[in-house]
Design a protein around this motif. Structure first.
Motif, PDB file in Angstrom:
ATOM      1  N   GLU A  74      32.445  37.192  26.777  1.00 46.77           N
ATOM      2  CA  GLU A  74      31.920  37.857  26.404  1.00 46.77           C
ATOM      3  C   GLU A  74      31.074  38.372  26.494  1.00 46.77           C
ATOM      4  O   GLU A  74      30.456  39.217  25.752  1.00 46.77           O
ATOM      5  CB  GLU A  74      31.238  36.415  25.377  1.00 46.77           C
ATOM      6  N   GLU A  75      29.695  38.606  27.485  1.00 48.74           N
ATOM      7  CA  GLU A  75      29.106  39.294  28.194  1.00 48.74           C
ATOM      8  C   GLU A  75      29.911  40.484  28.658  1.00 48.74           C
ATOM      9  O   GLU A  75      29.047  41.771  28.370  1.00 48.74           O
ATOM     10  CB  GLU A  75      28.308  38.263  29.330  1.00 48.74           C
ATOM     11  N   GLU A  76      31.140  40.334  29.423  1.00 47.57           N
ATOM     12  CA  GLU A  76      31.185  41.833  29.754  1.00 47.57           C
ATOM     13  C   GLU A  76      32.111  42.070  28.877  1.00 47.57           C
ATOM     14  O   GLU A  76      32.090  43.916  29.564  1.00 47.57           O
ATOM     15  CB  GLU A  76      32.332  41.622  31.217  1.00 47.57           C
ATOM     16  N   GLN A  77      32.982  41.773  28.224  1.00 45.63           N
ATOM     17  CA  GLN A  77      34.073  42.831  27.537  1.00 45.63           C
ATOM     18  C   GLN A  77      33.812  42.967  25.451  1.00 45.63           C
ATOM     19  O   GLN A  77      33.610  43.977  25.241  1.00 45.63           O
ATOM     20  CB  GLN A  77      35.394  41.788  27.416  1.00 45.63           C
ATOM     21  N   GLY A  78      32.792  41.988  25.789  1.00 47.64           N
ATOM     22  CA  GLY A  78      32.672  41.584  23.808  1.00 47.64           C
ATOM     23  C   GLY A  78      33.789  40.420  23.117  1.00 47.64           C
ATOM     24  O   GLY A  78      33.710  40.442  22.169  1.00 47.64           O
ATOM     25  N   GLN A  79      34.858  40.712  23.689  1.00 45.94           N
ATOM     26  CA  GLN A  79      35.934  40.115  23.080  1.00 45.94           C
ATOM     27  C   GLN A  79      36.549  40.278  24.396  1.00 45.94           C
ATOM     28  O   GLN A  79      37.277  40.045  25.170  1.00 45.94           O
ATOM     29  CB  GLN A  79      36.740  40.933  22.327  1.00 45.94           C
ATOM     30  N   LEU A  80      38.282  38.826  23.482  1.00 41.14           N
ATOM     31  CA  LEU A  80      38.802  38.840  24.900  1.00 41.14           C
ATOM     32  C   LEU A  80      40.628  39.083  23.547  1.00 41.14           C
ATOM     33  O   LEU A  80      41.116  39.499  22.409  1.00 41.14           O
ATOM     34  CB  LEU A  80      39.369  37.589  24.824  1.00 41.14           C
ATOM     35  N   ASP A  81      41.345  40.826  24.532  1.00 43.08           N
ATOM     36  CA  ASP A  81      42.450  41.000  24.164  1.00 43.08           C
ATOM     37  C   ASP A  81      44.173  39.966  24.245  1.00 43.08           C
ATOM     38  O   ASP A  81      44.664  39.365  23.229  1.00 43.08           O
ATOM     39  CB  ASP A  81      43.670  41.751  24.222  1.00 43.08           C
ATOM     40  N   ILE A  82      43.652  39.113  24.902  1.00 43.13           N
ATOM     41  CA  ILE A  82      44.966  38.355  25.378  1.00 43.13           C
ATOM     42  C   ILE A  82      44.833  37.509  26.175  1.00 43.13           C
ATOM     43  O   ILE A  82      44.425  37.299  27.384  1.00 43.13           O
ATOM     44  CB  ILE A  82      46.338  38.999  27.068  1.00 43.13           C
ATOM     45  N   LEU A  83      45.520  36.391  26.209  1.00 42.98           N
ATOM     46  CA  LEU A  83      45.159  34.459  26.520  1.00 42.98           C
ATOM     47  C   LEU A  83      46.602  34.530  26.967  1.00 42.98           C
ATOM     48  O   LEU A  83      47.822  34.274  26.595  1.00 42.98           O
ATOM     49  CB  LEU A  83      44.120  34.180  26.197  1.00 42.98           C
ATOM     50  N   ILE A  84      46.416  34.119  28.123  1.00 37.93           N
ATOM     51  CA  ILE A  84      47.862  33.924  29.083  1.00 37.93           C
ATOM     52  C   ILE A  84      47.425  32.162  29.736  1.00 37.93           C
ATOM     53  O   ILE A  84      47.046  32.160  30.404  1.00 37.93           O
ATOM     54  CB  ILE A  84      47.966  34.735  30.342  1.00 37.93           C
ATOM     55  N   ASN A  85      47.851  30.931  29.083  1.00 41.87           N
ATOM     56  CA  ASN A  85      47.571  29.909  29.501  1.00 41.87           C
ATOM     57  C   ASN A  85      48.317  29.463  30.653  1.00 41.87           C
ATOM     58  O   ASN A  85      49.583  29.102  30.190  1.00 41.87           O
ATOM     59  CB  ASN A  85      47.658  29.072  28.174  1.00 41.87           C
ATOM     60  N   ASN A  86      48.582  29.927  31.556  1.00 43.16           N
ATOM     61  CA  ASN A  86      49.993  29.460  32.896  1.00 43.16           C
ATOM     62  C   ASN A  86      49.023  28.458  33.453  1.00 43.16           C
ATOM     63  O   ASN A  86      50.353  27.978  34.385  1.00 43.16           O
ATOM     64  CB  ASN A  86      49.638  30.259  33.777  1.00 43.16           C
ATOM     65  N   ALA A  87      48.114  27.832  34.260  1.00 46.85           N
ATOM     66  CA  ALA A  87      47.605  26.810  34.630  1.00 46.85           C
ATOM     67  C   ALA A  87      48.469  26.117  34.235  1.00 46.85           C
ATOM     68  O   ALA A  87      48.452  25.310  32.654  1.00 46.85           O
ATOM     69  CB  ALA A  87      46.164  26.313  34.670  1.00 46.85           C
TER      70      ALA A  87
END
Length: 245
Positions: A74-87
């Protein structure tokens, strides 16, 4: 520049996916439980010419770790475009439904299922700020109830008492999440990269991490009219049709 977070990304398919997305011009957060190891991986990638990749400490089983990672993005990008739940994790083979301990099953569920939910819910605020948010839940053909009920399926005899149901639940969560987000720009899909040679299976799979990552990306970097709430498997078909759940 679009941003993507990949959980469990310091090796195997997750790492290869990070590399290929970086080459496509995305800023990649490489999620890793051990930040020191993650940073070492990123340093090697930089030597190979990869850009826009940053290791971020993220243990999907620990709420505080997930929230701290969210704060950084949030501090670095302000948002997130893609989440890949790979774990993901497995307790190995075989796993009997009659003898596998509840403790072992809970451990696998904590990473594979609850972990995916924990990360998704934590980052939803940042994903909603994206014009084209995408959530890809990495699953397995072993999570298909239809296939596991078909004696003609080539992996019919591979029955794992913790891994199989954990991935079936990931598939179920994908359907629920896509339904709740159907009136939004979100595309939420379950993606099985196929039986791939990785440390996860002692490199027994016939597929390569390069092909597996490319398949994940194909069904992640999708247009606005792409499907949502579907299950795509590289092992079952070529990805042009929806796979059996």
């Amino acid at each position: 520049m679009k941003s993507v977070l990949i959980t469990g990304a310091n090796r195997s398919i997750g790492l290869e996916t990070a590399k290929q997305l970086s080459q496509k011009g995305l800023f990649v957060y490489l999620g890793t439980r051990n930040l020191e190891k993650g940073r070492a991986v990123v340093e090697e990638l930089k030597k190979e010419g990869f850009q826009n990749i940053k290791a971020i400490e993220l243990d999907v089983t620990k709420p505080d770790s997930v929230l701290e990672a969210k704060k950084i993005v949030e501090e670095e990008q302000g948002q997130l475009d893609i989440l890949i739940n790979n774990a993901g994790m497995s307790k190995g083979f075989p796993e009997s439904a009659l003898t596998t301990s509840i403790t072992d099953i809970q451990e696998v569920f904590e990473t594979n299922y609850y972990g995916a939910i924990r990360v998704t819910q934590a980052f939803m605020e940042l994903l909603r700020k994206s014009a084209q948010p995408r959530i890809s839940n990495i699953t397995s053909g072993l999570g298909s109830l239809n296939l596991h009920s078909d004696p003609s399926w080539k992996y019919y005899n591979v029955k794992l008492a913790s891994y199989f149901p954990s991935k079936a639940l990931v598939n179920t969560y994908t359907i629920l999440l896509a339904y709740e987000l159907q009136d939004s720009p979100f595309k939420v899909n379950a993606i099985d990269p196929g039986y791939t040679a990785t440390d996860f299976n002692h490199h027994s799979g016939p597929g390569t991490v390069e092909d597996a990552a490319a398949f994940i990306i194909k069904h992640t970097l999708t247009p606005d009219d792409a499907p949502t709430g579907k299950f795509f498997s590289k092992d079952i078909e070529d990805g042009t049709e929806v796979s059996p759940w």
